[in-house]
Design a protein around this motif. Structure first.
Motif, short mmCIF file in Angstrom:
data_model
loop_
_atom_site.label_atom_id
_atom_site.label_comp_id
_atom_site.label_asym_id
_atom_site.label_seq_id
_atom_site.Cartn_x
_atom_site.Cartn_y
_atom_site.Cartn_z
N VAL A 73 0.81 -1.23 0.00
CA VAL A 73 0.00 0.00 0.00
C VAL A 73 0.84 1.27 0.00
CG1 VAL A 73 -1.87 -1.18 1.18
CG2 VAL A 73 -0.17 0.07 2.52
N ILE A 74 2.12 1.18 0.35
CA ILE A 74 2.93 2.39 0.45
C ILE A 74 3.20 2.99 -0.93
CG2 ILE A 74 5.21 1.35 0.25
CD1 ILE A 74 4.14 4.03 2.79
N VAL A 75 3.05 2.20 -2.02
CA VAL A 75 3.30 2.69 -3.37
C VAL A 75 2.11 3.44 -3.94
CG1 VAL A 75 4.99 0.89 -3.86
CG2 VAL A 75 2.58 0.48 -4.36
N LYS A 76 0.99 3.48 -3.23
CA LYS A 76 -0.19 4.16 -3.73
C LYS A 76 0.03 5.67 -3.76
CE LYS A 76 -3.62 0.75 -2.18
NZ LYS A 76 -4.83 0.55 -1.34
N GLU A 77 -0.74 6.31 -4.63
CA GLU A 77 -0.64 7.77 -4.72
C GLU A 77 -1.21 8.44 -3.48
OE1 GLU A 77 -1.84 11.34 -7.87
OE2 GLU A 77 -2.41 9.26 -8.25
N SER A 78 -2.25 7.85 -2.89
CA SER A 78 -2.84 8.38 -1.66
C SER A 78 -3.28 7.21 -0.79
CB SER A 78 -4.04 9.28 -1.97
OG SER A 78 -5.04 8.55 -2.67
N LEU A 79 -3.24 7.41 0.54
CA LEU A 79 -3.58 6.37 1.50
C LEU A 79 -4.86 6.73 2.23
CD1 LEU A 79 -0.07 5.67 3.10
CD2 LEU A 79 -1.15 4.46 1.21
N THR A 80 -5.63 5.70 2.60
CA THR A 80 -6.80 5.90 3.44
C THR A 80 -6.40 5.71 4.90
OG1 THR A 80 -7.43 3.58 3.27
CG2 THR A 80 -8.26 5.07 1.57
N GLU A 81 -7.34 6.01 5.79
CA GLU A 81 -7.07 5.81 7.21
C GLU A 81 -6.83 4.34 7.52
OE1 GLU A 81 -6.51 7.83 9.59
OE2 GLU A 81 -6.90 9.69 8.48
N ASN A 118 -3.11 -0.12 8.88
CA ASN A 118 -2.45 -1.39 8.54
C ASN A 118 -0.93 -1.24 8.54
OD1 ASN A 118 -4.89 -2.76 8.26
ND2 ASN A 118 -5.05 -2.27 6.07
N CYS A 119 -0.45 -0.11 8.04
CA CYS A 119 1.00 0.13 8.04
C CYS A 119 1.54 0.22 9.47
CB CYS A 119 1.33 1.40 7.26
SG CYS A 119 1.02 1.29 5.49
N GLN A 120 0.81 0.91 10.33
CA GLN A 120 1.23 1.02 11.72
C GLN A 120 1.23 -0.34 12.41
OE1 GLN A 120 -1.44 3.95 13.30
NE2 GLN A 120 -0.29 5.70 12.44
N LYS A 121 0.20 -1.15 12.13
CA LYS A 121 0.17 -2.49 12.72
C LYS A 121 1.37 -3.32 12.25
CE LYS A 121 -4.85 -2.95 13.32
NZ LYS A 121 -6.06 -3.71 12.91
N GLU A 170 6.61 8.78 10.33
CA GLU A 170 6.74 9.22 11.72
C GLU A 170 6.56 8.05 12.68
OE1 GLU A 170 3.86 12.26 12.12
OE2 GLU A 170 4.99 13.77 10.97
N CYS A 171 5.60 7.16 12.39
CA CYS A 171 5.40 5.98 13.22
C CYS A 171 6.63 5.08 13.18
CB CYS A 171 4.15 5.22 12.77
SG CYS A 171 3.85 3.68 13.66
N LEU A 172 7.20 4.93 12.00
CA LEU A 172 8.39 4.09 11.85
C LEU A 172 9.56 4.67 12.64
CD1 LEU A 172 10.01 1.81 10.50
CD2 LEU A 172 10.34 3.31 8.53
N MET A 173 9.79 5.97 12.54
CA MET A 173 10.91 6.58 13.25
C MET A 173 10.70 6.53 14.76
SD MET A 173 12.77 7.14 10.73
CE MET A 173 14.10 7.91 11.65
N ALA A 174 9.44 6.66 15.20
CA ALA A 174 9.16 6.59 16.64
C ALA A 174 9.44 5.19 17.19
CB ALA A 174 7.71 6.98 16.91
N CYS A 175 9.14 4.18 16.41
CA CYS A 175 9.40 2.81 16.87
C CYS A 175 10.89 2.46 16.79
CB CYS A 175 8.60 1.81 16.03
SG CYS A 175 6.81 1.93 16.29
#
Length: 712
Positions: A486-494, A499-502, A561-566
């Motif tokens: 999903v990270i390659v999409k032009e825009s992301l939904t909530e 899902n990325c954070q999980k 930001e979530c990735l860097m925080a973890c």
């Protein structure tokens, strides 16, 4: 080349004024019978050609090469200029041969050195050359007829080669101005005529030739654009062989020719019929015959061409000729041909060139191989004749289309690589082109072009996409698939962000549990990187993937930001991991130290026991010698070494032993074996030994426990 380029029409303008009858001053030996000459006969004096003869021979050599390689669609018009312009042929195909030109030049004859030079000028020939370029050739007429309404799309370009003896640089500029004005005037006439064509591009090549030994009054000048229609270049060349070499260079430039030298051609000697020698023959052909060399980068095959020609020559080695008819040879001798190009010998009158052409015209075919210092030979070309013309065939030296296609896992040179074949198949399915019927609009209201949208999607999917399995970690982990898809999409939904954070939290949990990662150990020794290093590599690659798409939208920024925080762990977690790493390193070091110490201790004990036994044998032998001697006193009572109590065992260290302790023990053990132990130290009590003990025994003294003497 483009259709009807400058090479379609070439006009030669040769100066026929009286000064062209001057000698070129390059002598040629006319009397060649030196060995068999009868005595008393005076040899003939050497001769020299005139500037006119050198110019005609060089221009005819230019035309010969052009006609050999391009018998059609490349046309030459020959003009001789003196008191007027004499056009020797036309643009028709019937006039395009050397026999017609040579017969016309013979009719003109050499220039008259006694003619009035004021009445002669090269300008007459240049004006006639421009007029000739405006005339339509048969090929241009055929193309205009096919295009009908679009007849103006047929181009008219040409080249003028002028050979003269100019007076100065200002004289050259005057000739250029004359050609430019003449083109402008004739283009006006051609615009109102159906039988003439306007000149769209003209190349003027001025060749100033002068006798050998004189200084040139004209300087060379590279190609220069004088107007949108006319370009000019100036060459100042000495007459004779230098002029012939210059025309040979120009014909290679003008028609995109290349040079190939055939080496090791076996040929019988005329004087000795039973012996043969190897000769070389240089051939000219279109440069496309060397395209495989240029693609593969085999430029090292080249060498210096004959007479210092324009381009380097490619050297190919003669192979054993095949059967008379290549068609009836065995199937194994048939070769896959990718191209055939006409050839022309550089030195057409030499004996090696004549023998080679006659050999090929008799129906023989010769294979040519690339000269190599090592390895198997590679046959890349073949010489063969078809219909009385000799062709250089380019043979495919790579994998043939008749063979099985290479495996997708084969890399360069047949090396097997671990490509992500399955992932690439999925990548192709996700990026297939399909018909796009409904129009879509961008945010700014402009119409979105489907092709541009497809290119943009392809660019996003390939910003970070490793091709080899061993070069990636995250794409080999099933736990990262929800984020990578999903990270390659032009825009992301909530939901996508959630899902990325999980996914990131799951990776953190895996690191906390110290779960193994699919790290490739290809090319590494040992067990590979440690677990902490594996997770560091994984986090770095994941950050690279997310950062490649950070500019897509604000929600991509939230994922980063979530990735860097973890990744930034709390201090107590870092301290705990650091202590764990230190404890593991300490245990490994202690285990290694104890193992080394036990090996050293066993070696020391064996060496000490061996030294004690040797000393005991030596003392027993010495005692026997002293006892047998009549004058020797009674030896003192010594305690045998063999009865000495074993030294106390070294207490096993409970902790690590330092390198200094190891080294000291080893040095002490080695030193103890180099001398005989002191007898007093062996019989000492509490490390104290009494001196002169035998004197005390004679006086009736005896020792006590504390070392003090008392009389009995």
């Amino acid at each position: 080349m483009k259709i009807f380029s400058e090479s379609h029409k070439t006009v030669f303008v040769v100066d026929h004024c009286p000064y062209m009858a001057e000698s070129c001053r390059q002598h040629v030996e006319f009397d060649m019978l030196v060995k068999n000459r009868t005595q008393g006969i005076i040899p003939l004096a050497p001769i020299s050609k005139s500037l006119w003869t050198c110019s005609v021979e060089s221009s005819m050599e230019y035309c010969r090469i052009m006609y050999d390689i391009f018998p059609f669609r490349k046309l030459v018009n020959f003009i001789v200029s003196d008191s007027g312009a004499h056009v020797l042929n036309s643009w028709t195909q019937e006039d395009q041969n050397l026999q017609e030109l040579m017969a016309a030049l013979a009719a003109v004859g050499p220039p008259n050195p006694r003619a009035d030079p004021e009445c002669c000028s090269i300008l007459h020939g240049l004006v006639a050359a421009v007029e000739t370029l405006c005339k339509i050739t048969e090929y241009q007429h055929e193309a205009r007829t096919l295009l009908m309404e679009n007849a103006e799309r047929v181009g008219n370009r040409g080249r003028i080669i002028c050979i003269t003896n100019a007076k100065s640089d200002s004289h050259v500029r005057m000739l250029e101005d004359c050609v430019q004005e003449t083109i402008h005037e004739h283009n006006k006439l051609a615009a109102n005529s159906d039988h003439l064509m306007q000149i769209q591009k003209c190349e003027l090549v001025l060749i100033h030739t002068y006798p050998v030994g004189e200084d040139s009054l004209v300087s060379d000048r590279p190609k220069k654009e004088l107007s949108p229609v006319l370009t000019s270049e100036v060459h100042s060349v000495r007459a004779g062989r230098h002029l012939a070499t210059k025309l040979n260079i120009l014909v290679q430039q003008h028609f995109d020719l290349a040079s190939t030298t055939i080496t090791n051609i076996p040929m019988k000697e005329e004087q000795h019929a039973n012996t043969s020698a190897n000769y070389d023959v240089e051939l000219l052909h279109h440069k496309d015959a060397h395209v495989d060399f240029l693609k593969s980068g085999d430029t090292h095959l080249g060498g210096s061409s004959r007479e210092g020609s324009f381009k380097e020559t490619i050297t190919l080695k003669w192979c054993t000729p095949r059967t008379n008819n290549i068609v009836f040879s065995s199937i194994s001798e048939l070769h896959y041909c990718t191209g055939a190009y006409r050839i022309s010998p550089v030195d057409v009158n030499s004996r090696p060139s004549s023998c080679l052409t006659n050999f090929l015209l008799n129906g023989r075919s010769v294979l040519l191989e690339q000269p190599r210092k090592s390895g198997s030979k590679v046959i890349s070309h073949m010489l063969s004749s078809h219909g009385g013309e000799i062709f250089l065939h380019v043979l495919s030296s790579s994998r043939s289309i008749l063979e099985d296609p290479p495996s997708i896992s084969e890399g360069c040179g047949g090396r097997v690589t671990d490509y992500r074949i399955t992932d690439f198949g999925e990548f192709m399915r996700e990026n297939r082109l399909t018909p796009f019927l409904d129009p879509r609009y961008k945010i700014d209201g402009s119409l979105e072009i489907p092709l541009e949208r497809a290119k943009d999607q392809l660019e996003k999917h390939t910003r970070y996409w490793p091709m080899i399995i061993s070069q990636t970690t995250i794409f080999n982990m099933q736990a990262v698939v929800p984020l990578a898809s999903v990270i390659v999409k032009e825009s992301l939904t909530e939901e996508d962000v959630l899902n990325c954070q999980k996914t990131i939290y799951n990776l953190v949990d895996m690191e906390r549990k110290n779960d193994p990662l699919p790290i490739s150990t290809v090319g590494t020794r040992g067990k590979g990187p440690k677990r902490d290093e594996q997770y560091r590599i994984m986090w770095n690659e994941l950050e690279t993937l997310v950062r490649a798409h950070i500019n897509n939208s604000e929600k991509h920024q939230r994922v980063l930001e979530c990735l860097m925080a973890c990744r930034s762990k709390p201090p107590e977690e870092e301290e705990r991991k650091k202590r764990g790493r230190k404890r593991e390193d300490k245990e490994d070091k202690s285990e290694k130290t104890v193992k080394d110490y036990e090996q050293e201790k066993s070696w020391q004990d064996s060496e000490r026991l061996k030294g004690i036994l040797e000393r005991g044998k030596e003392e027993l032998a010495e005692a026997e010698i002293i006892k047998d001697s009549p004058d020797s006193p009674e030896p003192p009572n010594k305690k045998p070494l063999v009865e000495m109590d074993d030294p106390p065992p070294v207490e096993k260290s409970k902790g690590p032993v330092s390198l200094l302790s190891f080294w000291s023990n080893r040095i002490n053990t080695a030193n103890s074996r180099k001398h005989q132990e002191f007898a007093g130290r062996l019989n000492s009590v509490n490390n104290r030994a009494e001196l002169y003990q035998h004197l005390k025994e004679e006086n009736g003294m005896e020792t006590t426990e504390n070392g003090k003497a008392s009389r009995q």
